[in-house]
Write a protein that holds these residues in place. Structure first.
Motif, mmCIF file in Angstrom:
data_model
loop_
_atom_site.group_PDB
_atom_site.id
_atom_site.type_symbol
_atom_site.label_atom_id
_atom_site.label_comp_id
_atom_site.label_asym_id
_atom_site.label_seq_id
_atom_site.Cartn_x
_atom_site.Cartn_y
_atom_site.Cartn_z
ATOM 1 N N GLY A 1 16.496 17.786 -8.740
ATOM 2 C CA GLY A 1 15.513 18.099 -7.720
ATOM 3 C C GLY A 1 15.618 17.183 -6.534
ATOM 4 O O GLY A 1 16.357 16.216 -6.522
ATOM 5 N N GLU A 2 14.833 17.499 -5.542
ATOM 6 C CA GLU A 2 14.801 16.713 -4.315
ATOM 7 C C GLU A 2 13.389 16.208 -4.051
ATOM 8 O O GLU A 2 12.927 16.173 -2.915
ATOM 9 C CB GLU A 2 15.280 17.558 -3.133
ATOM 10 C CG GLU A 2 16.718 18.040 -3.256
ATOM 11 C CD GLU A 2 17.698 16.884 -3.296
ATOM 12 O OE1 GLU A 2 17.390 15.828 -2.702
ATOM 13 O OE2 GLU A 2 18.766 17.038 -3.898
ATOM 14 N N ALA A 3 12.672 15.861 -5.122
ATOM 15 C CA ALA A 3 11.279 15.436 -4.971
ATOM 16 C C ALA A 3 11.186 14.188 -4.103
ATOM 17 O O ALA A 3 11.981 13.255 -4.244
ATOM 18 C CB ALA A 3 10.668 15.155 -6.334
ATOM 19 N N ALA A 4 10.257 14.214 -3.212
ATOM 20 C CA ALA A 4 10.055 13.031 -2.368
ATOM 21 C C ALA A 4 9.481 11.896 -3.194
ATOM 22 O O ALA A 4 8.685 12.127 -4.106
ATOM 23 C CB ALA A 4 9.098 13.374 -1.232
ATOM 24 N N PRO A 5 9.897 10.670 -2.936
ATOM 25 C CA PRO A 5 9.388 9.549 -3.720
ATOM 26 C C PRO A 5 7.903 9.339 -3.483
ATOM 27 O O PRO A 5 7.408 9.527 -2.370
ATOM 28 C CB PRO A 5 10.211 8.353 -3.187
ATOM 29 C CG PRO A 5 10.636 8.760 -1.819
ATOM 30 C CD PRO A 5 10.842 10.248 -1.884
ATOM 31 N N ASP A 6 7.217 8.935 -4.543
ATOM 32 C CA ASP A 6 5.800 8.583 -4.426
ATOM 33 C C ASP A 6 5.739 7.126 -3.988
ATOM 34 O O ASP A 6 5.982 6.219 -4.783
ATOM 35 C CB ASP A 6 5.105 8.788 -5.773
ATOM 36 C CG ASP A 6 3.622 8.456 -5.688
ATOM 37 O OD1 ASP A 6 3.134 8.181 -4.578
ATOM 38 O OD2 ASP A 6 2.967 8.458 -6.748
ATOM 39 N N LEU A 7 5.429 6.926 -2.724
ATOM 40 C CA LEU A 7 5.451 5.576 -2.176
ATOM 41 C C LEU A 7 4.147 4.821 -2.375
ATOM 42 O O LEU A 7 4.106 3.608 -2.166
ATOM 43 C CB LEU A 7 5.778 5.641 -0.677
ATOM 44 C CG LEU A 7 7.114 6.276 -0.302
ATOM 45 C CD1 LEU A 7 7.272 6.281 1.206
ATOM 46 C CD2 LEU A 7 8.276 5.543 -0.970
ATOM 47 N N ALA A 8 3.096 5.527 -2.779
ATOM 48 C CA ALA A 8 1.784 4.882 -2.890
ATOM 49 C C ALA A 8 1.802 3.650 -3.805
ATOM 50 O O ALA A 8 1.263 2.602 -3.436
ATOM 51 C CB ALA A 8 0.739 5.893 -3.346
ATOM 52 N N PRO A 9 2.421 3.728 -5.001
ATOM 53 C CA PRO A 9 2.443 2.538 -5.859
ATOM 54 C C PRO A 9 3.194 1.365 -5.227
ATOM 55 O O PRO A 9 2.806 0.204 -5.396
ATOM 56 C CB PRO A 9 3.138 3.025 -7.133
ATOM 57 C CG PRO A 9 2.972 4.507 -7.122
ATOM 58 C CD PRO A 9 3.019 4.890 -5.674
ATOM 59 N N LEU A 10 4.266 1.672 -4.511
ATOM 60 C CA LEU A 10 5.033 0.611 -3.865
ATOM 61 C C LEU A 10 4.240 -0.013 -2.719
ATOM 62 O O LEU A 10 4.245 -1.234 -2.537
ATOM 63 C CB LEU A 10 6.360 1.159 -3.338
ATOM 64 C CG LEU A 10 7.333 1.728 -4.378
ATOM 65 C CD1 LEU A 10 8.594 2.225 -3.699
ATOM 66 C CD2 LEU A 10 7.677 0.685 -5.431
ATOM 67 N N LEU A 11 3.556 0.825 -1.948
ATOM 68 C CA LEU A 11 2.727 0.296 -0.866
ATOM 69 C C LEU A 11 1.609 -0.581 -1.419
ATOM 70 O O LEU A 11 1.314 -1.645 -0.876
ATOM 71 C CB LEU A 11 2.133 1.447 -0.046
ATOM 72 C CG LEU A 11 3.128 2.235 0.817
ATOM 73 C CD1 LEU A 11 2.495 3.534 1.295
ATOM 74 C CD2 LEU A 11 3.599 1.398 2.001
ATOM 75 N N ALA A 12 1.008 -0.127 -2.519
ATOM 76 C CA ALA A 12 -0.057 -0.917 -3.145
ATOM 77 C C ALA A 12 0.493 -2.247 -3.647
ATOM 78 O O ALA A 12 -0.158 -3.295 -3.522
ATOM 79 C CB ALA A 12 -0.686 -0.128 -4.285
ATOM 80 N N MET A 13 1.703 -2.213 -4.195
ATOM 81 C CA MET A 13 2.329 -3.454 -4.664
ATOM 82 C C MET A 13 2.557 -4.409 -3.500
ATOM 83 O O MET A 13 2.262 -5.613 -3.592
ATOM 84 C CB MET A 13 3.674 -3.148 -5.338
ATOM 85 C CG MET A 13 4.421 -4.402 -5.792
ATOM 86 S SD MET A 13 6.149 -4.072 -6.234
ATOM 87 C CE MET A 13 5.934 -2.925 -7.587
ATOM 88 N N GLY A 14 3.062 -3.889 -2.390
ATOM 89 C CA GLY A 14 3.306 -4.733 -1.221
ATOM 90 C C GLY A 14 2.026 -5.372 -0.714
ATOM 91 O O GLY A 14 1.997 -6.569 -0.406
ATOM 92 N N GLU A 15 0.953 -4.583 -0.658
ATOM 93 C CA GLU A 15 -0.331 -5.120 -0.189
ATOM 94 C C GLU A 15 -0.860 -6.182 -1.150
ATOM 95 O O GLU A 15 -1.433 -7.199 -0.730
ATOM 96 C CB GLU A 15 -1.344 -3.998 -0.019
ATOM 97 C CG GLU A 15 -1.025 -3.019 1.097
ATOM 98 C CD GLU A 15 -1.109 -3.647 2.480
ATOM 99 O OE1 GLU A 15 -1.621 -4.784 2.610
ATOM 100 O OE2 GLU A 15 -0.666 -2.994 3.452
ATOM 101 N N GLU A 16 -0.682 -5.948 -2.436
ATOM 102 C CA GLU A 16 -1.155 -6.919 -3.430
ATOM 103 C C GLU A 16 -0.403 -8.241 -3.308
ATOM 104 O O GLU A 16 -1.001 -9.321 -3.338
ATOM 105 C CB GLU A 16 -0.979 -6.339 -4.832
ATOM 106 C CG GLU A 16 -1.473 -7.257 -5.945
ATOM 107 C CD GLU A 16 -1.321 -6.642 -7.329
ATOM 108 O OE1 GLU A 16 -1.480 -7.375 -8.317
ATOM 109 O OE2 GLU A 16 -1.037 -5.427 -7.423
ATOM 110 N N VAL A 17 0.916 -8.143 -3.174
ATOM 111 C CA VAL A 17 1.726 -9.355 -3.026
ATOM 112 C C VAL A 17 1.362 -10.084 -1.738
ATOM 113 O O VAL A 17 1.256 -11.314 -1.714
ATOM 114 C CB VAL A 17 3.229 -8.989 -3.045
ATOM 115 C CG1 VAL A 17 4.075 -10.225 -2.715
ATOM 116 C CG2 VAL A 17 3.625 -8.437 -4.407
#
Length: 302
Positions: free
Chosen positions: A124-140
């Motif tokens: 498939g060509e599903a777009a990545p779910d960036l929300a968890p990564l963005l949340a990780m960046g904000e947490e760090v």
């Protein structure tokens, strides 16, 4: 994986990792094997990894190998201390440590658990779910680790170049890491169509405030002047600017709140405007901002 400030060989290593691991992991589960030619256990593990990856290929599992001698920079980014080390990667991030799975059944069991939880779409060509990564960046970033946060946000920006949350986060992380020039370059290179987004405005405010950061002696001089001349609002304002840029949020806010209480119209409401800029730079969801906004409301409205 961050790509700012790298030499040519490091950039090539990052590009190889991106094409061989990060990009395939957007829709597949990548078994990432760190190994070396001289490593006996690595050679024993290779046939197992290859067999299981082949068996699970139709489920969206692929195998990628990193020779730690040839890709020292990549191994260092993962803080590899012993080999073999095996991770499961999905959407650019390690999601499990598979190192202790040394039998076929153990590895199959761990992969089955991951595949049941992750939105793997074989072919498939599903777009990545960036929300968890963005949340990780904000947490760090909230923890004050600007370098690591910059790495997270830069990786997201590589995946989604138009993601304003990632770009804004990267700029703010570079500021915290005291990489002001890189933050300015990132902002200047931004597509004008994205520049008015609130996430970018927040980063711009943070950058403007950070550029006012004084050295220790200048801050001490401004602090002394503010203490000696409490009625001098110019001196108070200069100290508040410098204090915030130096990381002294409380001192800056206390000073500005006193100014608003003394003369809210001074310099066309400059003290209140500066407080609002500070709130925007930090983020309205921040607990310190929420508390300080309540203090400001009390001063303004009693």
């Amino acid at each position: 994986m961050a790509s700012l400030g790298l030499n040519i060989e490091e950039q090539k290593a990052v590009d190889r990792f991106r094409s061989q691991v990060a990009e395939p992991s957007m829709t597949s589960l990548v078994i990432l094997d760190f190994w070396a030619e001289w490593c006996g256990p690595c050679k024993a593990l290779t046939p197992l990894l290859e067999k299981v990856a082949a068996d699970y290929a139709d489920k969206g599992v692929i195998l990628a190998k990193v020779n730690v001698d040839e890709e020292r920079f990549i191994a260092d980014q993962f803080q590899i201390r012993s080999i073999p080390t095996v991770y499961a990667m999905f959407q650019g991030q390690p999601v499990a440590d598979l190192t202790n799975a040394r039998t076929e059944s153990q590895l199959q069991g761990m992969l089955d658990q991951l595949l049941a939880k992750l939105p793997i779409q074989p072919g498939g060509e599903a777009a990545p779910d960036l929300a968890p990564l963005l949340a990780m960046g904000e947490e760090v970033l909230a923890e004050g680790d600007g370098e690591r946060a910059a790495s997270v946000f830069a990786q997201i920006a590589d995946m989604a170049p138009d993601n304003v949350q990632a770009i804004g986060g990267l700029i703010r992380a570079l500021i915290v890491a005291d990489r002001i020039d890189e933050a300015e370059e990132t902002l200047a290179a931004l597509d004008p169509a994205l520049a008015a987004d609130p996430a970018i405005e927040r980063a711009r405010s943070a950058l403007e405030l950070a550029k006012a950061k004084p050295d220790d002696s200048e801050l001490a001089t401004l602090r002394a002047a503010a203490a000696e001349r409490p009625a001098d609002l110019d001196a108070q304002f200069a100290f508040a600017n410098a204090a915030f840029a130096a990381g002294e949020r409380d001192a800056a806010a206390d000073t500005l709140l006193k100014m608003v209480a003394a003369d809210r119209e001074w310099n066309e409401g400059a003290a209140r405007t500066k407080l609002l800029q500070m709130f925007e730079a930090i983020g309205l969801e921040d607990s310190w901002v929420a508390a300080t906004r309540r203090r400001l409301s009390t001063v303004l409205f009693g």
